[in-house]
Design a protein around this motif. Structure first.
Motif, mmCIF file in Angstrom:
data_model
loop_
_atom_site.group_PDB
_atom_site.id
_atom_site.type_symbol
_atom_site.label_atom_id
_atom_site.label_comp_id
_atom_site.label_asym_id
_atom_site.label_seq_id
_atom_site.Cartn_x
_atom_site.Cartn_y
_atom_site.Cartn_z
ATOM 1 N N ALA A 124 0.816 -1.139 0.076
ATOM 2 C CA ALA A 124 0.112 0.059 -0.043
ATOM 3 C C ALA A 124 0.900 1.240 -0.008
ATOM 4 O O ALA A 124 0.587 2.202 -0.757
ATOM 5 N N PHE A 180 0.605 4.380 -2.677
ATOM 6 C CA PHE A 180 0.280 5.953 -2.617
ATOM 7 C C PHE A 180 1.486 6.642 -2.894
ATOM 8 O O PHE A 180 1.316 7.948 -3.160
ATOM 9 N N MET A 194 -4.530 4.872 -6.049
ATOM 10 C CA MET A 194 -5.022 5.242 -4.764
ATOM 11 C C MET A 194 -6.281 4.347 -4.320
ATOM 12 O O MET A 194 -6.145 4.188 -3.007
ATOM 13 N N ILE A 195 -6.887 3.951 -5.142
ATOM 14 C CA ILE A 195 -7.906 2.967 -4.812
ATOM 15 C C ILE A 195 -7.318 1.551 -4.538
ATOM 16 O O ILE A 195 -7.437 0.848 -3.580
ATOM 17 N N SER A 237 -5.652 1.987 -0.966
ATOM 18 C CA SER A 237 -6.832 2.014 -0.110
ATOM 19 C C SER A 237 -7.589 0.681 0.200
ATOM 20 O O SER A 237 -7.699 0.267 1.310
ATOM 21 N N ILE A 261 -4.862 -1.551 2.396
ATOM 22 C CA ILE A 261 -5.067 -0.957 4.020
ATOM 23 C C ILE A 261 -6.306 -1.679 4.505
ATOM 24 O O ILE A 261 -6.141 -2.092 5.489
ATOM 25 N N LEU A 262 -7.603 -1.718 3.784
ATOM 26 C CA LEU A 262 -8.715 -2.321 4.203
ATOM 27 C C LEU A 262 -8.294 -3.791 4.401
ATOM 28 O O LEU A 262 -8.897 -4.413 5.470
#
Length: 438
Positions: free
Chosen positions: A105, A109, A215-216, A219, A222-223
């Motif tokens: 991730a 980013f 970015m998607i 994210s 991270i989830l």
């Protein structure tokens, strides 16, 4: 790219509590989560084939410079292979998977400041960080999927998980074409004639298209890390208690078939990355396709790669693995010749065929290289994982050759052709187990 970390004689099984509760429903959700990791790292590699032509345009690179994208990712595999194994041994599978997701991730980013500044070096650093995360994930998820349930069905679980890696190989280029490639292209003469302000705005706009997809992706990662943190993963413990003295890290290469497997894997990964890295550019140059259409054809290549894995697995029931590997190499050599000398859409058909016939090579070379290693399997696996560095070196060589040939993309495909010749030698002669360590 799927890294298979073989366990060899040292077999790991669920703890007693897990065994008592059964391996069906108890392991279903953890297996689904592990399988999702195969898809996620497949997406990362699927984007690479789109990034190379895109950043070549956005950052005004030559072919050699654009292949540093591959170098950044696959050099990370070489550097992180051993540390990833140490991380698993020290902190366990769950914590290693979470670490891999967070590193992955972080790299995703980093694409945002890289795009904002249009700094190619920062893009490369972001890709290197992504490669480090992928190495940790692949080194963790492959063996965990293998031992997450009964030993007799471990191969079935790995093949099922790997099929989602193949699905990502198809979807990655399609999604990358939709959201990263703009479809706007200018000739060198047009770029030279363009006013400086308009040129700067165009290049910045091109670089910025990578921000939303990454970015998607970041994210989602991270989830996933949060989900793994709160998810209970069955713990595993070794049951093999036999102590056997192992050779040193380098002396294991005295197994001649392992040495040849390392070489074959180096050239296979290099060949695969060469084919996908210049797929869009050869489709534009030789078949006259625009970049978006070329990107969609790369998605079809990914579909053929996935189909080849399923069909090849079926053939392996009836044909010895080294024989099928050799047959596929011969066909791949012929297809490379077609890609070099044909013209028009026939070139794309040849490259699609390469996707199909390359699909079984990585796992087949891997398994043939580990035959008879017994307790030395772990060391042999490390060498085979590190041989992935071929994906960092050979595309750079191909890009250099293309630049020397005045941007003749087809001429560069002599590099994968030579790779398949070397793999063919392994399939016919080099795989044979001739010696052992005394």
């Amino acid at each position: 790219m799927q890294v298979t970390n073989q366990i060899g004689d040292q077999h790991e099984v669920p703890t007693e509590q897990g065994a008592e509760e059964g391996s069906g429903k108890k392991y279903l959700l953890p297996f689904i989560l592990i399988t999702s990791l195969f898809f996620l790292w497949g997406m990362a590699h699927g984007f690479d084939g789109i990034l190379i032509p895109h950043l070549r345009k956005a950052c005004e690179l030559n072919n050699r410079q654009s292949t540093l994208i591959d170098t950044a990712v696959f050099l990370a595999y070489f550097i992180m292979a051993i540390p990833a194994g140490m991380l698993i041994k020290r902190f366990g599978y769950k914590n290693s998977i979470i670490t891999g997701l967070l590193v992955f991730a972080a790299g995703a980013f980093l694409f945002i400041p890289a795009a904002n500044s249009r700094t190619y070096e920062l893009f490369l650093f972001a890709l290197f960080v992504i490669g480090c995360g992928l190495t940790i994930l692949e080194t963790s998820a492959n063996p965990y999927a293998a031992i997450l349930g009964p030993a007799e069905s471990s191969s079935k679980r790995l093949n099922l998980a790997a099929s989602f890696n193949g699905l990502a190989a198809m979807l990655g280029p399609v999604l990358g074409s939709m959201f990263i490639l703009s479809g706007k292209s200018f000739t060198p003469a047009q770029m030279t004639a363009m006013p400086d302000t308009a040129k700067a705005a165009y290049l910045l706009e091109e670089a910025s298209t990578v921000k939303m997809p990454y970015m998607i992706l970041g994210s989602i990662l991270i989830l996933m890390a949060i989900l793994f943190y709160f998810m209970h993963l069955p713990s595993m413990k070794p049951t093999h208690t036999e102590v056997e003295i192992k050779p040193g890290f380098f002396s294991v290469l005295r197994f001649s078939h392992l040495s040849w497997a390392v070489a074959a894997q180096f050239f296979y990964v290099g060949a695969q990355v060469c084919v996908t890295s210049f797929f869009v550019r050869i489709a534009e140059q030789s078949a006259g396709l625009d970049e978006k259409t070329a990107g969609y054809y790369l998605g079809i290549y990914g579909f053929l790669f996935m189909a080849g894995r399923f069909i090849g697995t079926f053939f392996l029931r009836y044909i010895k693995d080294y024989i099928l590997l050799s047959i596929y190499c011969v066909i791949s050599i012929i297809l490379c010749v077609v890609a070099i000398y044909a013209s028009g859409i026939e070139v794309i058909y040849a490259l699609g065929g390469l996707g199909f016939f390359m699909s079984i090579m990585f796992p087949t070379i891997f398994s043939l290289g580990l035959v008879g290693l017994k307790s030395n399997t772990e060391t042999g696996s490390s060498w085979l994982v590190m041989s992935i560095v071929g994906g960092a070196i050979l595309p750079y060589t191909m890009g250099t050759l293309i630049d020397m040939k005045h941007d003749d993309i087809q001429a560069g495909y002599i590099i994968p052709l030579v790779c398949f010749v070397i793999i063919l030698y392994f399939g016919v002669f080099g795989h044979k187990v001739k010696n052992s360590i005394s």
